[in-house]
Design a protein around this motif. Structure first.
Motif, PDB file in Angstrom:
ATOM      1  N   ARG A 137       7.287  -6.024  -8.936  1.00 42.20           N
ATOM      2  CA  ARG A 137       7.131  -4.833  -8.109  1.00 42.20           C
ATOM      3  C   ARG A 137       5.652  -4.453  -8.012  1.00 42.20           C
ATOM      4  NH1 ARG A 137      10.523  -0.591  -6.763  1.00 42.20           N
ATOM      5  NH2 ARG A 137      12.136  -1.428  -8.169  1.00 42.20           N
ATOM      6  N   HIS A 138       5.210  -4.253  -6.784  1.00 40.03           N
ATOM      7  CA  HIS A 138       3.849  -3.759  -6.587  1.00 40.03           C
ATOM      8  C   HIS A 138       3.761  -2.303  -7.010  1.00 40.03           C
ATOM      9  CE1 HIS A 138      -0.042  -2.926  -4.733  1.00 40.03           C
ATOM     10  NE2 HIS A 138       0.510  -1.852  -4.204  1.00 40.03           N
ATOM     11  N   GLU A 139       2.808  -1.992  -7.859  1.00 37.71           N
ATOM     12  CA  GLU A 139       2.605  -0.616  -8.296  1.00 37.71           C
ATOM     13  C   GLU A 139       1.430  -0.032  -7.529  1.00 37.71           C
ATOM     14  OE1 GLU A 139       4.641   0.902 -10.090  1.00 37.71           O
ATOM     15  OE2 GLU A 139       5.832  -0.804 -10.830  1.00 37.71           O
ATOM     16  N   PRO A 140       1.698   0.929  -6.637  1.00 42.77           N
ATOM     17  CA  PRO A 140       0.612   1.492  -5.801  1.00 42.77           C
ATOM     18  C   PRO A 140      -0.480   2.116  -6.666  1.00 42.77           C
ATOM     19  CG  PRO A 140       2.763   2.152  -4.972  1.00 42.77           C
ATOM     20  CD  PRO A 140       3.000   1.524  -6.303  1.00 42.77           C
ATOM     21  N   GLN A 141      -1.709   1.899  -6.244  1.00 41.77           N
ATOM     22  CA  GLN A 141      -2.859   2.502  -6.893  1.00 41.77           C
ATOM     23  C   GLN A 141      -3.717   3.156  -5.820  1.00 41.77           C
ATOM     24  OE1 GLN A 141      -4.925  -0.358  -9.327  1.00 41.77           O
ATOM     25  NE2 GLN A 141      -3.042  -1.100 -10.295  1.00 41.77           N
ATOM     26  N   ARG A 142      -4.437   4.193  -6.212  1.00 42.87           N
ATOM     27  CA  ARG A 142      -5.247   4.922  -5.234  1.00 42.87           C
ATOM     28  C   ARG A 142      -6.612   4.259  -5.096  1.00 42.87           C
ATOM     29  NH1 ARG A 142      -3.077   9.717  -3.859  1.00 42.87           N
ATOM     30  NH2 ARG A 142      -5.079  10.516  -3.146  1.00 42.87           N
ATOM     31  N   ASP A 143      -6.573   3.039  -4.615  1.00 40.18           N
ATOM     32  CA  ASP A 143      -7.823   2.329  -4.381  1.00 40.18           C
ATOM     33  C   ASP A 143      -7.608   1.314  -3.270  1.00 40.18           C
ATOM     34  OD1 ASP A 143      -6.263   0.386  -5.524  1.00 40.18           O
ATOM     35  OD2 ASP A 143      -7.564   0.026  -7.243  1.00 40.18           O
ATOM     36  N   CYS A 144      -8.673   0.639  -2.902  1.00 48.33           N
ATOM     37  CA  CYS A 144      -8.544  -0.430  -1.918  1.00 48.33           C
ATOM     38  C   CYS A 144      -7.833  -1.612  -2.559  1.00 48.33           C
ATOM     39  CB  CYS A 144      -9.927  -0.859  -1.415  1.00 48.33           C
ATOM     40  SG  CYS A 144     -10.738   0.344  -0.352  1.00 48.33           S
ATOM     41  N   LEU A 145      -7.166  -2.377  -1.741  1.00 49.79           N
ATOM     42  CA  LEU A 145      -6.480  -3.565  -2.233  1.00 49.79           C
ATOM     43  C   LEU A 145      -7.105  -4.798  -1.591  1.00 49.79           C
ATOM     44  CD1 LEU A 145      -4.173  -4.739  -3.927  1.00 49.79           C
ATOM     45  CD2 LEU A 145      -2.729  -4.592  -1.898  1.00 49.79           C
ATOM     46  N   PRO A 146      -7.916  -5.531  -2.322  1.00 52.40           N
ATOM     47  CA  PRO A 146      -8.541  -6.723  -1.746  1.00 52.40           C
ATOM     48  C   PRO A 146      -7.501  -7.729  -1.275  1.00 52.40           C
ATOM     49  CG  PRO A 146      -9.614  -6.102  -3.801  1.00 52.40           C
ATOM     50  CD  PRO A 146      -8.371  -5.274  -3.698  1.00 52.40           C
ATOM     51  N   MET A 147      -7.873  -8.480  -0.262  1.00 55.17           N
ATOM     52  CA  MET A 147      -6.962  -9.466   0.326  1.00 55.17           C
ATOM     53  C   MET A 147      -7.790 -10.689   0.695  1.00 55.17           C
ATOM     54  SD  MET A 147      -4.842  -8.904   3.872  1.00 55.17           S
ATOM     55  CE  MET A 147      -4.277 -10.303   4.865  1.00 55.17           C
ATOM     56  N   PRO A 148      -7.359 -11.882   0.318  1.00 53.88           N
ATOM     57  CA  PRO A 148      -8.161 -13.069   0.634  1.00 53.88           C
ATOM     58  C   PRO A 148      -8.115 -13.388   2.117  1.00 53.88           C
ATOM     59  CG  PRO A 148      -6.048 -13.739  -0.232  1.00 53.88           C
ATOM     60  CD  PRO A 148      -6.097 -12.227  -0.348  1.00 53.88           C
ATOM     61  N   THR A 149      -9.054 -14.183   2.562  1.00 52.75           N
ATOM     62  CA  THR A 149      -9.015 -14.678   3.933  1.00 52.75           C
ATOM     63  C   THR A 149      -7.834 -15.631   4.083  1.00 52.75           C
ATOM     64  OG1 THR A 149     -11.409 -14.500   4.207  1.00 52.75           O
ATOM     65  CG2 THR A 149     -10.245 -16.019   5.680  1.00 52.75           C
ATOM     66  N   PRO A 150      -6.932 -15.362   5.008  1.00 54.89           N
ATOM     67  CA  PRO A 150      -5.756 -16.228   5.168  1.00 54.89           C
ATOM     68  C   PRO A 150      -6.152 -17.672   5.465  1.00 54.89           C
ATOM     69  CG  PRO A 150      -5.505 -14.194   6.415  1.00 54.89           C
ATOM     70  CD  PRO A 150      -6.930 -14.247   5.962  1.00 54.89           C
ATOM     71  N   LEU A 151      -5.336 -18.610   4.993  1.00 57.83           N
ATOM     72  CA  LEU A 151      -5.588 -20.032   5.256  1.00 57.83           C
ATOM     73  C   LEU A 151      -4.976 -20.397   6.612  1.00 57.83           C
ATOM     74  CD1 LEU A 151      -4.962 -21.598   1.730  1.00 57.83           C
ATOM     75  CD2 LEU A 151      -7.121 -20.875   2.772  1.00 57.83           C
ATOM     76  N   ARG A 152      -5.632 -19.949   7.676  1.00 56.01           N
ATOM     77  CA  ARG A 152      -5.096 -20.119   9.029  1.00 56.01           C
ATOM     78  C   ARG A 152      -4.931 -21.582   9.418  1.00 56.01           C
ATOM     79  NH1 ARG A 152      -8.672 -15.719   9.318  1.00 56.01           N
ATOM     80  NH2 ARG A 152      -7.677 -13.782  10.045  1.00 56.01           N
ATOM     81  N   GLU A 153      -5.696 -22.449   8.798  1.00 49.46           N
ATOM     82  CA  GLU A 153      -5.637 -23.869   9.137  1.00 49.46           C
ATOM     83  C   GLU A 153      -4.299 -24.497   8.779  1.00 49.46           C
ATOM     84  OE1 GLU A 153      -7.659 -23.551   5.055  1.00 49.46           O
ATOM     85  OE2 GLU A 153      -7.640 -22.454   6.978  1.00 49.46           O
ATOM     86  N   LEU A 154      -3.496 -23.829   7.941  1.00 51.23           N
ATOM     87  CA  LEU A 154      -2.193 -24.368   7.564  1.00 51.23           C
ATOM     88  C   LEU A 154      -1.122 -24.133   8.617  1.00 51.23           C
ATOM     89  CD1 LEU A 154      -1.988 -23.362   3.776  1.00 51.23           C
ATOM     90  CD2 LEU A 154      -2.715 -25.546   4.764  1.00 51.23           C
TER      91      LEU A 154
END
Length: 437
Positions: A137-154
């Motif tokens: 379960r994702h536990e919400p936090q009051r901060d930004c959530l980094p996200m990687p660059t999607p592997l669009r080439e797949l």
């Protein structure tokens, strides 16, 4: 470790024929999950989007990950059974699993609830150590959530050429039929702006589609994002509420940042309905003025309407269809009210004994699955087709596409695409309106 990630098809999102292609935008879920796999696990990853590619039912995989909506869940459960029988550890996530995790747990070995930026890598390490859990379960936090660059080439090259991106996964509105807050909470989660800018710069595309549920959800974040986008000299489209038009500072920043189009959840032309569904920021009396301001500033508008609210009558829906051309929209889209399991709307209709079917393949926003308050289900389905047919008459298409400056041929192509989509919906014959059991 071998991993297969699948986006299952449903009635509206599926490959049709050996040579079919899609003009839809590229989804981000599978490519983001692939990018989140820790490099030290040395995983081999395959991706299958059944909306545009041939389904894959063979091969040897340690983990099979499936993301599902309500309408694709019957297909997802089939895939779960298939891959578990082949010895894979099957995991399920996405909107439907988040809303009804106990149902998902009946079909999968592991269920992901909410966003997976933190929980997916943790599961992979747990699996490698031989101790995968049943729920993450994702536990919400009051901060930004980094996200990687999607592997669009797949991804298979079967989408429109404009890449997609996400900055803010939240919406402060509380519409009773919407699942966004049930998935991610009221606050939502923003992505570090420098991360968004880096992804755009590194890709190099000059036109983008933002998939944020509401790019105006967090005012301070929106202003900072628009200011950061401005030097990039790109053009972009996204989703927003119309109230953004009347926030002078934000609107000017949005224009400078390169906004060329907005998808707008107009929903209905009754202010009473807006109050009832929890979307009072929509001021129906201001729609025409606000849309005109968008057009005057070179921003195209796609207005989305929902039919079947409790306040709707046959007469009010006919009047809505009649009044829409005067709003000045560039594109119009219709759907029917759909009580997604896990939402407050669904629970209310269950309590009122108004759910007609539990066949979730029909929960695709195009089929009636509940008893409307002021008309028969058959009549509401017919009104949906009437709305599409009337709005995409040739005279309306030509007026929307050719009577305004800007990308006339692009607007014409988009309008024709919606006309063809509506024609396909009318041709589909589905046995509906009979309660189960």
């Amino acid at each position: 470790m071998r991993v297969l990630l699948i986006l299952p098809f449903d009635r509206t999102w599926r490959r049709k024929g050996a040579f079919s292609t899609s003009i839809g935008y590229a989804p981000l879920t599978l490519t983001t999950l692939a990018a989140l796999i820790p490099s030290d696990l040395h995983a081999e990853v395959d991706i299958v989007d059944e909306g545009v590619s041939q389904p894959k039912l063979d091969g040897n995989y340690d983990i099979v990950g499936i993301t599902a909506t309500a309408s694709s869940s019957p297909r997802a459960w089939f895939l779960c059974a298939h891959w578990r029988a082949r010895g894979a550890h099957v995991v399920v996530g996405g909107a439907h699993a988040t809303l009804v995790p106990e149902e998902a747990s009946q079909h999968a070995d592991t269920v992901f609830i909410g966003l997976a930026e933190r929980t997916w890598p943790q599961f992979l390490y747990d699996f490698a150590a031989g101790r995968p859990q049943a729920f993450y379960r994702h536990e919400p936090q009051r901060d930004c959530l980094p996200m990687p660059t999607p592997l669009r080439e797949l991804l298979a090259p079967r989408y429109m050429k404009i890449p997609t991106i996400v900055a803010n996964r939240g919406c402060r509105l509380n519409c009773d039929f919407c699942s966004i807050q049930h998935q991610w909470g009221k606050r939502g989660l923003t992505r570090p702006i420098e991360e968004v800018i880096t992804e755009i710069r590194s890709h190099g595309a000059k036109r983008w589609i933002f998939l944020d549920p509401n790019i105006y959800s967090e005012r301070a974040y929106s202003l900072a994002l628009f200011n950061a986008l401005t030097p990039l000299n790109i053009r972009w489209s996204g989703l927003s509420t119309l109230s953004i038009v009347d926030d002078g500072e934000i609107f000017e920043a949005m224009k400078r940042s390169g906004c060329e189009g907005l998808l707008l959840g107009l929903e209905n032309l009754s202010q009473e309905t807006m109050q009832q569904i929890g979307k009072p920021t929509n001021r129906v009396s201001e729609y025409r003025r606000q849309i005109s301001k968008l057009r005057e500033n070179g921003i195209a508008s796609l207005g989305c309407f929902v039919l079947g609210f409790d306040e709707d009558t046959e007469q009010s829906i006919h009047q809505t269809i009649k009044d829409i051309p005067a709003l000045g929209l560039d594109l119009v889209r219709f759907s029917v009210l759909t009580p997604l399991p896990g939402t407050s709307l669904h629970q209310r209709l269950v309590n009122e004994n108004r759910i007609l079917t539990n066949d979730l393949s029909l929960y695709d926003n195009e089929h009636i699955v509940f008893k409307p308050k002021n008309m028969s289900p058959e009549r509401l389905q017919a009104l949906l087709h009437d709305a599409w047919r009337e709005s995409y008459q040739v005279k309306h298409i030509l007026h929307r596409a050719l009577s305004r400056p800007g990308s006339r041929w692009l607007r014409l192509a988009a309008n024709i695409g919606f006309r063809l989509y509506a024609a396909r919906l009318r041709r589909e014959k589905v046995a509906l309106f009979r309660p189960e059991g």
